[in-house]
Design an enzyme around this catalytic site. Structure first.
Site, PDB file in Angstrom:
ATOM      1  N   ALA A  13       0.774  -0.972  -0.407  1.00 46.99           N
ATOM      2  CA  ALA A  13       0.297   0.433  -0.337  1.00 46.99           C
ATOM      3  C   ALA A  13       0.661   1.230  -0.234  1.00 46.99           C
ATOM      4  O   ALA A  13       0.185   2.322   0.503  1.00 46.99           O
ATOM      5  CB  ALA A  13      -0.811   0.288   1.308  1.00 46.99           C
ATOM      6  N   ARG A  19      -3.480   7.758 -10.453  1.00 46.31           N
ATOM      7  CA  ARG A  19      -4.099   8.164 -11.152  1.00 46.31           C
ATOM      8  C   ARG A  19      -5.372   8.468 -10.990  1.00 46.31           C
ATOM      9  O   ARG A  19      -6.926   8.738 -11.522  1.00 46.31           O
ATOM     10  CB  ARG A  19      -4.422   7.182 -12.277  1.00 46.31           C
ATOM     11  CG  ARG A  19      -3.407   6.915 -13.667  1.00 46.31           C
ATOM     12  CD  ARG A  19      -3.701   5.742 -14.469  1.00 46.31           C
ATOM     13  NE  ARG A  19      -2.676   4.555 -13.293  1.00 46.31           N
ATOM     14  CZ  ARG A  19      -2.797   3.376 -13.207  1.00 46.31           C
ATOM     15  NH1 ARG A  19      -3.188   2.672 -14.234  1.00 46.31           N
ATOM     16  NH2 ARG A  19      -2.009   2.315 -12.504  1.00 46.31           N
TER      17      ARG A  19
END
Ligand code: UD1
Ligand code: MG
Length: 402
Positions: A13, A19
């Site tokens: 993570a 994006r």
């Protein structure tokens, strides 16, 4: 076959998630009432690892604080400035006991539909075939962007090639890497130490461990996932919505299989943490969120949002917003009611139209029929409170005010 506990599950993570175009780190975006990372942690816990660890870097403190909140026993490891999924796992291993042996599972914090059952099946394949590495793969009609699985003539996996590094022939391969794996710990450690960053992205790729394992004569198998949704990651907000809708579809299906009657699955949103009793009817445009529990034979909706609510058997809740409140068995709420935290409506009680309540205990069979605000108080049993008493003949005009 009994499958031994994995020594560790490492959840990646640390990536930035550019994006997503968001001030919130990607893995903290939510679907079905939980962050993407929390979904990944729940799946990982399901295989009962000795160590469960999340590797963080981007927005480190925020992600680490969230992990501590949702799973206080989960370990946190920090990735350094060297980029790539391989480096992330290496940093994770460095923070685990040096003598760790057995199986290490790696999952991604942005793949929220993956289940513990799939991880168990992965471990089953990994142990049955005595592999050095087993990778979860899926076959996609459009494999764009994913790492491609290059098969060996023996049927095993020869290597994984990233989209950006692939030749035209390799790009035609439709079997892709999901980013979920089981590794033998010692092999993983050794292989990672041997991997460089000479690739299109200048990153240390975890996927290169496959080729390195093969070079050491170790078997590498694939566990092919038929349910392709489980391998899908969230990279942008369109995928966030698509995976959220799919998870909801699955949750609504499960509620119906457990005995709920859902009139309009398309407009009904149910968090995975909600429970609903048999023969309860959910009418359109209803959201049941958080730790909400609904008894049997209730009618909920239409146009109702309940968060962390407890609704007793046979109750009716219509066009209502409520949170952190209790509706007793056989009670009735709405239409057009607002139940703020701490409302406790007794059995057979009523909170009627245009009523707002907060921090109030309302006794058995008591009623606030309409047009009232009632808060910070207690009301006994079989009492009626309201702007006007339909039952009381109005001899003069001095009507009681709430
Ligand atoms: C990766 C795989 C690709 C696979 C795809 C599946 C590699 C090199 N490629 O590509 O084969 O098809 O996932 O979705 O592994 N992360 C870190 N540290 C980093 C970089 C990433 O922790 O330095 C984490 C991210 O937060 C994310 C996961 O690793 O949870 C995957 O990273 P991402 O950048 O999305 O990898 P892909 O390019 O999608
Ligand atoms: Mg990705």
């Amino acid at each position: 076959m009994t499958i031994s506990r994995p020594a560790a599950v490492i959840v990646l993570a640390a990536g930035e998630g550019t994006r997503m175009k968001s001030a919130t780190p990607k893995v903290l975006h939510t679907i079905a009432g939980r962050s993407l990372l929390h979904h990944a942690i729940v799946a990982a816990r399901g295989v009962d690892p000795v160590h469960l660890q999340v590797v963080v870097r981007h927005d480190r403190d925020r992600v680490a604080a969230h992990v501590a909140e949702v799973d206080p026993d989960c370990l946190i490891a920090d990735q350094d400035e060297i980029k790539g999924t391989g480096r992330a796992v290496e940093c994770g291993l460095d923070a685990l006991p040096a003598d760790l042996t057995g199986t290490v599972v790696v999952t991604c914090g942005d793949v929220p539909l993956l289940t513990a059952e799939t991880l168990r099946a992965l471990l089953g394949t990994h142990h049955a075939q005595q592999c050095g590495v087993t990778v979860v793969t899926s076959r996609l009609a459009d494999p764009t962007g994913y790492g491609r699985i290059v098969r060996h003539p023996d049927g095993g996996v020869a290597r994984i090639v990233e989209h950006k590094d692939a030749t035209a022939d390799e790009l035609a391969i439709t079997e892709v890497n999901s980013g979920i794996y089981a590794f033998e710990a010692a092999l993983l450690r050794e292989a990672l130490a041997s991997i460089g960053t000479a690739n299109a992205q200048g990153e240390k790729y975890l996927t290169d461990v496959v080729g390195a394992a093969r070079a050491r004569g170790r078997a590498v198998a694939a566990y092919v996932l038929e349910d392709v949704w489980q391998a899908e990651g969230v990279n942008d907000k369109a995928q966030l919505a698509a995976l959220g809708a799919e998870l909801n579809r699955r949750t609504v299906q499960a509620a119906m299989r457990d005995g709920a009657i859902v009139r309009d699955p398309a407009t009904t949103w149910i968090d995975t943490t909600v429970s609903i009793g048999r023969d309860t009817v959910i009418l359109p445009n209803t959201q049941l969120l958080g730790a909400t529990t609904i008894g049997a034979a209730c009618q909920i909706g239409p146009d109702t949002t309940l968060t962390d609510m407890e609704v007793g058997e046979g109750a009716t809740v219509c066009r209502t917003q409520g949170s952190l409140s209790v509706v007793g068995p056989g009670a009735s709420v709405g239409p057009w009611a607002l139940l703020r935290p701490g409302t406790e409506l007794g059995a057979e009680g009523k909170i009627g139209s245009f009523v707002e309540t907060k921090n109030v205990a309302i006794g058995v069979g008591s009623s606030i029929p309409h047009l009232s605000y009632v808060g910070d108080t207690r009301i006994g049993d079989h009492i009626t409170v309201g702007a006007a008493f339909a039952e009381t003949p109005a001899a003069d005009d001095t009507r009681e005010q709430a």
